[in-house]
Design a protein around this motif. Structure first.
Motif, PDB file in Angstrom:
ATOM      1  N   ASP A  15       0.822  -1.221   0.000  1.00  0.00           N
ATOM      2  CA  ASP A  15       0.000   0.000   0.000  1.00  0.00           C
ATOM      3  C   ASP A  15       0.847   1.259   0.000  1.00  0.00           C
ATOM      4  O   ASP A  15       0.332   2.377   0.072  1.00  0.00           O
ATOM      5  CB  ASP A  15      -0.954   0.003   1.212  1.00  0.00           C
ATOM      6  N   GLY A  16       2.149   1.108  -0.030  1.00  0.00           N
ATOM      7  CA  GLY A  16       3.041   2.270  -0.111  1.00  0.00           C
ATOM      8  C   GLY A  16       3.318   2.917   1.209  1.00  0.00           C
ATOM      9  O   GLY A  16       3.972   3.963   1.249  1.00  0.00           O
ATOM     10  N   VAL A  17       2.842   2.316   2.307  1.00  0.00           N
ATOM     11  CA  VAL A  17       3.076   2.879   3.633  1.00  0.00           C
ATOM     12  C   VAL A  17       3.722   1.799   4.496  1.00  0.00           C
ATOM     13  O   VAL A  17       3.263   0.648   4.516  1.00  0.00           O
ATOM     14  CB  VAL A  17       1.773   3.376   4.278  1.00  0.00           C
ATOM     15  N   LEU A  18       4.774   2.186   5.247  1.00  0.00           N
ATOM     16  CA  LEU A  18       5.530   1.230   6.053  1.00  0.00           C
ATOM     17  C   LEU A  18       5.623   1.753   7.474  1.00  0.00           C
ATOM     18  O   LEU A  18       5.934   2.934   7.690  1.00  0.00           O
ATOM     19  CB  LEU A  18       6.937   1.034   5.473  1.00  0.00           C
ATOM     20  N   ALA A  19       5.370   0.862   8.455  1.00  0.00           N
ATOM     21  CA  ALA A  19       5.520   1.211   9.861  1.00  0.00           C
ATOM     22  C   ALA A  19       6.648   0.362  10.437  1.00  0.00           C
ATOM     23  O   ALA A  19       6.668  -0.862  10.268  1.00  0.00           O
ATOM     24  CB  ALA A  19       4.222   0.973  10.620  1.00  0.00           C
ATOM     25  N   TYR A  20       7.562   0.991  11.158  1.00  0.00           N
ATOM     26  CA  TYR A  20       8.685   0.242  11.751  1.00  0.00           C
ATOM     27  C   TYR A  20       9.105   0.939  13.032  1.00  0.00           C
ATOM     28  O   TYR A  20       8.876   2.148  13.194  1.00  0.00           O
ATOM     29  CB  TYR A  20       9.848   0.139  10.757  1.00  0.00           C
ATOM     30  N   PRO A  21       9.679   0.232  13.927  1.00  0.00           N
ATOM     31  CA  PRO A  21       9.781  -1.242  13.914  1.00  0.00           C
ATOM     32  C   PRO A  21       8.462  -1.854  14.349  1.00  0.00           C
ATOM     33  O   PRO A  21       7.657  -1.205  15.024  1.00  0.00           O
ATOM     34  CB  PRO A  21      10.886  -1.515  14.932  1.00  0.00           C
TER      35      PRO A  21
ATOM     36  N   ILE B 165       6.297   6.046  10.779  1.00  0.00           N
ATOM     37  CA  ILE B 165       5.515   5.748   9.590  1.00  0.00           C
ATOM     38  C   ILE B 165       6.199   6.441   8.409  1.00  0.00           C
ATOM     39  O   ILE B 165       6.477   7.644   8.457  1.00  0.00           O
ATOM     40  CB  ILE B 165       4.066   6.245   9.715  1.00  0.00           C
ATOM     41  N   VAL B 166       6.475   5.680   7.369  1.00  0.00           N
ATOM     42  CA  VAL B 166       7.109   6.229   6.169  1.00  0.00           C
ATOM     43  C   VAL B 166       6.290   5.800   4.960  1.00  0.00           C
ATOM     44  O   VAL B 166       5.871   4.640   4.867  1.00  0.00           O
ATOM     45  CB  VAL B 166       8.558   5.733   6.020  1.00  0.00           C
ATOM     46  N   CYS B 167       6.100   6.728   4.057  1.00  0.00           N
ATOM     47  CA  CYS B 167       5.426   6.361   2.823  1.00  0.00           C
ATOM     48  C   CYS B 167       6.401   6.466   1.666  1.00  0.00           C
ATOM     49  O   CYS B 167       7.395   7.191   1.730  1.00  0.00           O
ATOM     50  CB  CYS B 167       4.183   7.236   2.580  1.00  0.00           C
ATOM     51  N   GLU B 168       6.099   5.725   0.636  1.00  0.00           N
ATOM     52  CA  GLU B 168       7.022   5.675  -0.482  1.00  0.00           C
ATOM     53  C   GLU B 168       7.066   7.006  -1.202  1.00  0.00           C
ATOM     54  O   GLU B 168       6.194   7.864  -1.035  1.00  0.00           O
ATOM     55  CB  GLU B 168       6.615   4.575  -1.443  1.00  0.00           C
ATOM     56  N   GLU B 169       8.128   7.159  -1.991  1.00  0.00           N
ATOM     57  CA  GLU B 169       8.327   8.402  -2.713  1.00  0.00           C
ATOM     58  C   GLU B 169       7.108   8.697  -3.602  1.00  0.00           C
ATOM     59  O   GLU B 169       6.599   7.815  -4.286  1.00  0.00           O
ATOM     60  CB  GLU B 169       9.599   8.314  -3.567  1.00  0.00           C
ATOM     61  N   GLY B 170       6.605   9.931  -3.545  1.00  0.00           N
ATOM     62  CA  GLY B 170       5.427  10.336  -4.326  1.00  0.00           C
ATOM     63  C   GLY B 170       4.176  10.452  -3.478  1.00  0.00           C
ATOM     64  O   GLY B 170       3.207  11.071  -3.894  1.00  0.00           O
ATOM     65  N   LEU B 171       4.183   9.809  -2.295  1.00  0.00           N
ATOM     66  CA  LEU B 171       3.043   9.921  -1.378  1.00  0.00           C
ATOM     67  C   LEU B 171       3.370  10.886  -0.258  1.00  0.00           C
ATOM     68  O   LEU B 171       4.536  11.075   0.095  1.00  0.00           O
ATOM     69  CB  LEU B 171       2.688   8.559  -0.788  1.00  0.00           C
ATOM     70  N   THR B 172       2.304  11.424   0.321  1.00  0.00           N
ATOM     71  CA  THR B 172       2.460  12.341   1.452  1.00  0.00           C
ATOM     72  C   THR B 172       1.492  11.923   2.545  1.00  0.00           C
ATOM     73  O   THR B 172       0.314  11.630   2.277  1.00  0.00           O
ATOM     74  CB  THR B 172       2.162  13.793   1.043  1.00  0.00           C
TER      75      THR B 172
END
Length: 699
Positions: free
Chosen positions: A622-628, A637-644
């Motif tokens: 879904d283009g969104v990553l939560a870590y750890p 929370i980080v989203c892939e390049e192009g998303l905000t």
């Protein structure tokens, strides 16, 4: 030495002497003290030994015994003298008899000073006496350190013995050797000299009895001149004509006389035999062994000399010869010196890491150094003068000292003490003209027809050391300069260099720096120029990691690199950037980008090389990553390049709102949940693509 025709050699030698600018005349040994011995007539030294207490004993013969009130002009008397470490006489003793006596050789034995010599008719000292049973008989005597002669005995009976020598201690043993004609009788057993002449080698007991006899025979002339040993090897050296028989080996002389060396182990078994042959006369006057069983010899030859595959060609009539052999008898190096007249090598001594050599020459000779200079020595007498030369084990000239006289002089024996100081004894007539340690002229005048000199030198060159510098590299299509870092009177880089100039090197290899100081002392050092290679770099294999992990870089490989540098196309950071093994800490940018490229650069003077590895950081579909996940305190929370990330709501699993709607408007967001108990938390992330739900567990 390469083979040249005599005419070419003479031409080259004359050219050598034409260029005095490259010749050095300074003395390189400093005369500390001197003494002379002799009376009104003919006095002669054959041997010298340095005792364990630091004093010296000299031995030979004299023709005048005026010191005890009687004149024996024309009759040789065996003579022995002890001096202290400063050359001051402690005692002198003279053997008498009806005719001729002389001492050939002396050594320090377990019981005192062992003396070996020959006599005719009779010999006596104090209450001891012997009667000759042949024209020339051999004798042994044992003197204590006070000069008392405690034993006097014959070296066998019946045979004519015309040279008798003794060795230094061979472990706990002392050996003797001699040349004889006829039949030698030892303890009632006859040993005939086969053919014409023979040499005997035997252990000599404390009572001067000969045991374990070994014989060498010749059908022509045979003369044994020198013997030396260490704890494991004993070597004899001499000359022969016609045919030589040693054990089961037969050697045929190709000229007037050939020289030979025969070495034995501690069990009296032959280790090796070496013949020095040629079309003229070859002779060895002295031999000396090193502690590791190598040996040096001093002698002379005329016309030419063949040793192994090396040919030495004389410059004139007879030439001095010095040669150095390994423990198997293979020639390591050899040198010959001379001019148009007869020149002789007399004494050699191998001590420490050096070889000391004495010779006598007529006219002028040049001793080449490896730095391109020539040590020029000039004789003042038409009959020959002496010099001493010091070489290292590689055959490189280290020091010289010339002692010219107004008539003939020659150095018979050398001793080297623990500090590298040199004591020389020899014979001279009329006058020696020397230079002392402060470069003042010293004249020594003889009292009779021939006197004995004793000279003690400090080696000015002992502590002169040259440093070539650190090893270096030369790149393909490039060069490197070899530069002298210290001040020297003269120097040269070899191969390829010229005197007193630095050397530009284009090829790999070993380069030697030879230099001299103001005294002409020579020292040599070397460095290695290796081929310079562009570095070979391997950064590591591409890999995949999860967000939140550091990248451990422990498989990188680098060769030929002087410097290393890590870099990245992301904005994370390295633990260290200049170490081969390090860690990289990924950034949120790296995670957002989904990868980071890490590069390792290696460089040296020849260039640089770079290698990279790709690190993949997978993002959720879904283009969104939560870590750890799981976490302990904070969540990012980080989203892939192009998303905000426009806004975020955080609740517990049961619906309790932890964070009401929070405006973000960024590509990453971090929130601290350390104050909450473990459990599951739900993140509602609104992006420009819609709402994404992330369930994250706290432990």
């Amino acid at each position: 030495m390469k083979i040249f025709k005599l005419g070419i050699l003479l031409m080259l030698y004359s050219i050598l002497l034409v260029f005095p600018a490259k010749s050095l005349f300074s003395q390189q040994l400093a005369l500390e003290w001197h003494n002379k011995f002799g009376y009104d007539h003919w006095d002669f030294v054959n041997d010298m030994v340095r005792l364990s207490n630091g004093s010296y004993v000299l031995a030979g013969s004299i023709q005048d015994t005026s010191m005890n009130g009687s004149d024996h002009k024309g009759q040789n008397r065996a003579w022995i003298c002890m001096v202290d470490s400063n050359g001051v006489i402690i005692w002198e003793r003279i053997f008498t008899g009806a005719d001729f006596q002389t001492i050939n050789s002396i050594t320090e034995s377990n019981n005192g000073i062992l003396i070996a010599g020959v006599f005719t008719d009779s010999i006596s000292i104090d209450s001891l006496s012997l009667k000759a049973d042949s024209y020339l008989s051999g004798f042994y005597a044992l003197a204590d350190y006070s000069g008392n002669i405690n034993e006097l005995s014959k070296a066998g009976q019946k045979a004519i013995i015309y040279n008798l020598i003794v060795s230094p201690r061979f472990g706990t043993k002392t050996f003797t050797a001699g040349t004889f004609k006829g039949t030698l009788n030892i303890s009632g057993t006859n040993f005939p000299a086969k053919y014409t002449n023979s040499v005997f080698l035997s252990e000599i007991s404390e009572s001067n009895e000969l045991t374990d006899l070994t014989l060498i025979h010749s059908s022509g002339d045979l003369l044994i001149k020198s013997i030396d040993c260490n704890d494991s090897v004993l070597c004899l050296a001499g000359s022969f004509s016609d045919t030589l028989f040693i054990k089961d080996s037969t050697f045929i002389s190709t000229g007037k006389h050939d020289a030979f060396i025969c070495c034995y182990d501690s069990n009296s078994l032959i280790k090796w035999i070496k013949i020095i042959t040629g079309t003229g006369e070859q002779a060895i006057n002295d031999i000396s062994l090193s502690d590791d069983n190598k040996c040096g010899v001093a002698g002379y030859f005329d016309m030419n000399a063949f040793i192994d595959s090396t040919v030495f060609q004389s410059y004139g009539s007879k030439d001095m010869l010095i040669a150095y052999f390994d423990e198997k008898g293979t020639l390591l190096w050899g040198k010959n010196f001379g001019n148009l007249s007869n020149d002789y090598g007399y004494a050699v001594k191998v001590r420490g890491s050096n070889i000391y050599f004495s010779g006598s020459f007529v006219h002028e000779i040049g001793l080449p150094q490896s730095n391109g200079n020539t040590i020029a020595l000039e004789s003042l007498s038409p009959f020959g003068n002496s010099f001493i030369a010091k070489y290292n084990f590689d055959g490189e000239l280290q020091a010289t000292y010339n002692f010219p006289g107004t008539s003939e002089d020659y150095c018979q024996s050398l001793e080297i003490d623990e500090g590298g100081k040199i004591t020389a004894v020899g014979n001279f007539y009329n006058k020696l003209v020397l230079q002392d340690s402060v470069f003042q002229t010293v004249e020594i005048n003889s009292a009779g027809d021939k006197d004995v000199f004793m000279l003690h030198f400090d080696d000015i060159c002992e502590n002169f050391k040259v440093t070539a510098g650190a090893d270096t590299t030369v790149c393909a299509e490039g060069s490197v300069w070899l530069i002298v870092q210290e001040e020297y009177t003269s120097y040269i880089w070899e191969p390829g260099g010229t005197v007193n100039n630095d050397l530009q090197v284009y090829r790999p290899g070993v380069y030697h720096l030879s230099a001299t100081d103001q005294y002409g002392c020579l020292s040599t050092d070397s460095l290695t120029v290796s081929p310079g290679m562009i570095p070979e770099i391997f950064a590591g294999h591409d890999t995949i990691i999860e967000a939140g992990q550091n990248i451990v870089l422990n498989t990188a490989i680098a060769s030929n690199a002087m410097t290393l540098t890590w870099s990245a196309d992301g904005n994370g950071f390295f633990a260290t950037t200049n170490d081969l093994n390090t860690e990289y800490y990924i950034s949120n940018d790296d995670i957002s980008n989904g990868s980071v490229t890490l590069s390792l650069d290696g460089s040296n003077q020849c260039g640089s090389s770079t290698d990279s590895l790709l690190v993949i950081i997978p993002m959720d579909d879904d283009g969104v990553l939560a870590y750890p996940n799981p976490f302990q305190s904070s969540v990012t929370i980080v989203c892939e390049e192009g998303l905000t990330i426009q806004s975020i709501i955080i609740t517990t699993q049961t619906g309790f709102v932890v964070l009401p709607s929070q405006t973000v408007n960024n590509y990453f967001f971090t929130y601290d949940l350390s104050s909450y108990p473990p459990g599951s938390f739900v993140f509602y992330v609104t992006t420009n693509n819609g709402v994404v739900t992330k369930v994250i567990n706290k432990i």
